[in-house]
Design a protein around this motif. Sequence first.
Motif, PDB file in Angstrom:
ATOM      1  N   GLN A  14     -12.816   5.491  -2.305  1.00 52.50           N
ATOM      2  CA  GLN A  14     -13.032   4.689  -3.510  1.00 52.50           C
ATOM      3  C   GLN A  14     -12.212   3.413  -3.426  1.00 52.50           C
ATOM      4  O   GLN A  14     -11.028   3.443  -3.091  1.00 52.50           O
ATOM      5  N   VAL A  15     -12.847   2.292  -3.736  1.00 50.74           N
ATOM      6  CA  VAL A  15     -12.163   0.999  -3.810  1.00 50.74           C
ATOM      7  C   VAL A  15     -11.815   0.730  -5.273  1.00 50.74           C
ATOM      8  O   VAL A  15     -12.679   0.837  -6.149  1.00 50.74           O
ATOM      9  N   SER A  90      -3.552  -1.886  -0.163  1.00 48.33           N
ATOM     10  CA  SER A  90      -3.007  -0.641   0.360  1.00 48.33           C
ATOM     11  C   SER A  90      -4.126   0.366   0.558  1.00 48.33           C
ATOM     12  O   SER A  90      -5.192   0.277  -0.066  1.00 48.33           O
ATOM     13  N   VAL A  91      -3.868   1.322   1.447  1.00 50.60           N
ATOM     14  CA  VAL A  91      -4.825   2.389   1.736  1.00 50.60           C
ATOM     15  C   VAL A  91      -4.113   3.721   1.598  1.00 50.60           C
ATOM     16  O   VAL A  91      -3.103   3.966   2.263  1.00 50.60           O
ATOM     17  N   LEU A  97      -7.126  -2.889  -4.071  1.00 51.62           N
ATOM     18  CA  LEU A  97      -7.221  -4.311  -3.804  1.00 51.62           C
ATOM     19  C   LEU A  97      -6.052  -5.062  -4.426  1.00 51.62           C
ATOM     20  O   LEU A  97      -5.397  -4.571  -5.339  1.00 51.62           O
ATOM     21  N   SER A  98      -5.831  -6.270  -3.949  1.00 53.57           N
ATOM     22  CA  SER A  98      -4.752  -7.116  -4.472  1.00 53.57           C
ATOM     23  C   SER A  98      -5.212  -7.973  -5.637  1.00 53.57           C
ATOM     24  O   SER A  98      -4.425  -8.729  -6.206  1.00 53.57           O
ATOM     25  N   PRO A 149      -1.819  -4.904  10.134  1.00 51.74           N
ATOM     26  CA  PRO A 149      -2.044  -4.825   8.687  1.00 51.74           C
ATOM     27  C   PRO A 149      -3.436  -5.302   8.288  1.00 51.74           C
ATOM     28  O   PRO A 149      -3.843  -6.416   8.628  1.00 51.74           O
ATOM     29  N   LEU A 150      -4.166  -4.461   7.550  1.00 51.20           N
ATOM     30  CA  LEU A 150      -5.520  -4.810   7.132  1.00 51.20           C
ATOM     31  C   LEU A 150      -5.538  -6.026   6.214  1.00 51.20           C
ATOM     32  O   LEU A 150      -6.484  -6.811   6.226  1.00 51.20           O
ATOM     33  N   ALA A 151      -4.506  -6.180   5.404  1.00 53.69           N
ATOM     34  CA  ALA A 151      -4.505  -7.226   4.382  1.00 53.69           C
ATOM     35  C   ALA A 151      -4.248  -8.620   4.946  1.00 53.69           C
ATOM     36  O   ALA A 151      -4.330  -9.601   4.205  1.00 53.69           O
ATOM     37  N   GLU A 152      -3.941  -8.720   6.226  1.00 60.21           N
ATOM     38  CA  GLU A 152      -3.677 -10.029   6.824  1.00 60.21           C
ATOM     39  C   GLU A 152      -4.806 -10.348   7.797  1.00 60.21           C
ATOM     40  O   GLU A 152      -4.829  -9.847   8.919  1.00 60.21           O
TER      41      GLU A 152
END
Length: 227
Positions: A14-15, A90-91, A97-98, A149-152
């Motif tokens: 879930q997102v 984060s996961v 989400l940010s 890192p996924l977020a970058e």
Amino acid sequence: MDQYDAALHLLDRQVVGSDDRPVAKVDDVELTVEPDGTLVPTALLVGLPALLPRFGGRLGPWLLQRYVDLGTMQADRAEPSVIDLGLVASVSSEIRLSVPGADVVRRRVDQGVPSAMERWRLGALVGLPVRCERLPRRSCVLDVRLTGPLAEPGRSRVGALVVGPGRPGALLGYDRRREPGPRAVAEVVRWLHRHARVVQLGTEVEIDREAGEVRIGSGASLLPLLG
């Protein structure tokens, strides 16, 4: 965490937006092929056009075509919607989400990725048969390991494949000691997957999408998956 097994940690999660608003579930993951051949995760894919092909074989394409036929007036009906991977904060048991959840899901457009750059899907890699003299027959790709890192954006890469006999998803997370679960079940799962290996991508590993297989050379390093 800067290392993820993509199918285990991302698919079907879930997102959730930063405002705690549920957004969607992850139906597939987009991997973009860079000019040097590196595979980079670039987006989470959501919607039936992302989910249906994962049924594989003849069934997946058939289901997708039936879905497209139901909306012939929509030229992009076969294209999934996307969530930019750079929005992931984060996961865990969910993908947070940010940013707030409103308007983060959008239709596939260029998104700044040059049209010459090829896009793959995680679902098309997982399950591919593997040819390797040092692996049991009927081995396949069980998962895809991401590093960074996924977020970058641009820093996360597909660094390795998890390969071996069995069915993708059957590990249930028991290859990782920190994953919770009954000890007896964990031991059975680990025994069943004792032949699973992690192979780092490199010159000895060829992903041949046209032939529908992965070929691993004699010089590749095959590390045991399970501790």
